[in-house]
Design a protein around this motif. Structure first.
Motif, PDB file in Angstrom:
ATOM      1  N   ARG B  84       0.840  -1.201   0.000  1.00 30.32           N
ATOM      2  CA  ARG B  84       0.000   0.000   0.000  1.00 30.32           C
ATOM      3  C   ARG B  84       0.871   1.247   0.000  1.00 30.32           C
ATOM      4  NH1 ARG B  84      -5.148   0.398   0.743  1.00 30.32           N
ATOM      5  NH2 ARG B  84      -6.089   2.429   1.162  1.00 30.32           N
ATOM      6  N   VAL B  85       0.347   2.323  -0.555  1.00 32.58           N
ATOM      7  CA  VAL B  85       1.025   3.615  -0.502  1.00 32.58           C
ATOM      8  C   VAL B  85       0.304   4.494   0.513  1.00 32.58           C
ATOM      9  CG1 VAL B  85       1.870   5.579  -1.832  1.00 32.58           C
ATOM     10  CG2 VAL B  85       1.465   3.389  -2.967  1.00 32.58           C
ATOM     11  N   PHE B  86       1.087   5.198   1.313  1.00 27.88           N
ATOM     12  CA  PHE B  86       0.537   6.078   2.336  1.00 27.88           C
ATOM     13  C   PHE B  86       0.806   7.515   1.909  1.00 27.88           C
ATOM     14  CE2 PHE B  86       1.156   1.952   3.968  1.00 27.88           C
ATOM     15  CZ  PHE B  86       0.071   1.736   4.796  1.00 27.88           C
ATOM     16  N   GLY B  87      -0.253   8.259   1.615  1.00 27.44           N
ATOM     17  CA  GLY B  87      -0.045   9.550   0.957  1.00 27.44           C
ATOM     18  C   GLY B  87      -0.909  10.690   1.444  1.00 27.44           C
ATOM     19  N   VAL B 126       5.372  10.900   0.699  1.00 26.01           N
ATOM     20  CA  VAL B 126       4.527   9.763   0.348  1.00 26.01           C
ATOM     21  C   VAL B 126       5.389   8.519   0.559  1.00 26.01           C
ATOM     22  CG1 VAL B 126       3.322   8.589  -1.545  1.00 26.01           C
ATOM     23  CG2 VAL B 126       3.189  11.100  -1.323  1.00 26.01           C
ATOM     24  N   ILE B 128       5.873   4.272   0.216  1.00 24.86           N
ATOM     25  CA  ILE B 128       5.423   3.005  -0.351  1.00 24.86           C
ATOM     26  C   ILE B 128       5.709   1.908   0.662  1.00 24.86           C
ATOM     27  CG2 ILE B 128       5.625   1.406  -2.291  1.00 24.86           C
ATOM     28  CD1 ILE B 128       6.907   3.752  -3.878  1.00 24.86           C
TER      29      ILE B 128
END
Lengths: 248, 248
Positions: B84-87, B126, B128
């Motif tokens: 998941r990407v945290f953005g 951001v 990853i």
């Protein structure tokens, strides 16, 4: 390509995260076919690309994806989910832009193009892939400033896409197949009420293979998430199939 | 925090992608417990964070994740997958660094700290998220330059982590649960040969709930991916359990 586009690139560098973008695989479903929304770009020659864009410093990555989707489809309330990041070192639009400038030598001058003006968009870009499921009947297709056209294509018959966008579609489809089985996201592609046959046809379109009728019905009913609706009494012999809906 | 760290930050801005990082949730398995590798950072006060780092312009995102993993564990051949990407817009280490400088007023001067020197690492990032499965017996834990210590913690008993790192672990665990069921990645956490009981205990650790013995055995055998090994004839009454291995 309009002068406006280069002007946009020149002026907006500092509003956006650098070297990071969002690309969207937008799935629809119609006439028993799974489709993907693909704009054709207003460039020299035929260039198709997934709907994508940059991420503003002031928005989250999810907000960027929603904005990109809404700008092409006119709708907000859609299923939207990250599926993969594409981050090879050679991911870059440099070749595409170089080709464009080579094909049209006057262009650079016309738009007073300086290397500094668009250098940032030709650098390596890491792209976050999102996939969306939309109800095609609710979509109002909207060309964006840089689109020559925008259309739905059957997922197995896409035009040639730029960069690694075909790989993005392949990964998005794999994720859709996983999620339709586990998280039942497929209901986003059907009307509220549907027959068992319509549900099976959707699965056949997504998995690109037939499902045996009886097994499929048993499997779906065993999930315990389908609500069977009562048939209306019409007085006639009632041969209409049962309708179901998803019990959320 | 060592002067070296600030020097590293100051000198390496242009070698890295800006505002993009990789964080790794490294899972191990020992004594029927699922564990996570967590370094304690060499900062003022106790600060725990997932192993993470920046992405060099010359490496892919997968290569960055592999490098970060190898630097802490000494091993390369491990299961590693984005999850998941945290953005969110507010993801930033600014508060952490401000606290550090406030707690130690001499520090800024010591390291000749100028806002330009470390501004880039305090911007929005951001990140990853990757998760990894490793064989703990093959890992040689390696403190990195900025680590005070590094240890395995049971996934349900982690120390307080910085930023959104606890949320990252939660998402990684959800993905592991999905993948262990669908892609059988759990075998990466077991020795090559294992008993049915050992396999069940692994599932119980990952899902944090008991599995009924007979049902579990039937489900696993039905998958058709387990190879049952012949028992060696010892002459004695053979009460040892069967050993299995994963038929790749």
């Amino acid at each position: 390509m309009a002068m406006d586009q280069f002007e946009f690139y020149r002026s907006s560098e500092h509003e956006h995260l650098q070297q990071l973008s969002v690309d969207c695989v937008i799935f629809g479903y119609q006439d028993q076919k799974l489709t993907v929304l693909i704009p054709k770009l207003d460039l020299i020659g035929d260039v198709w690309a997934l709907p994508g864009g940059f991420i503003r410093q002031t928005e989250s990555i999810d907000e960027a994806a929603l904005r990109i989707l809404a700008s092409r489809t006119g709708i907000n309330a859609i299923y939207l989910e990250q599926f993969r990041v594409f981050g090879e070192t050679e991911r870059s639009s440099r070749k595409l832009l170089d080709r464009l400038l080579r094909l049209n030598p006057g262009l650079a001058e016309q738009v007073a193009l300086s290397p500094e003006g668009y250098e940032w968009i030709t650098r390596r870009f890491v792209s976050i892939g999102y996939y969306a499921l939309v109800d095609m009947r609710k979509v109002i297709l909207k060309k964006q400033e840089f689109d020559a056209s925008i259309d739905w294509y059957p997922v197995q018959e896409l035009p040639e896409l730029i960069l690694d966008h075909q790989e993005m579609v392949t990964h998005a489809l794999e994720t859709l197949r996983l999620h339709i089985d586990r998280q039942l996201v497929g209901f986003n592609l059907l009307p509220e009420k549907f027959t068992m046959r319509e549900l099976r046809e959707l699965y056949e379109a997504v998995f690109d293979r037939p499902f045996a009728r009886n097994n499929f019905q048993k499997k779906m009913l065993d999930l315990g998430v389908l609500e069977r609706l009562e048939k209306k009494f019409t007085g006639a012999a009632n041969r209409a199939p049962f309708l179901y809906r998803f019990a959320r």
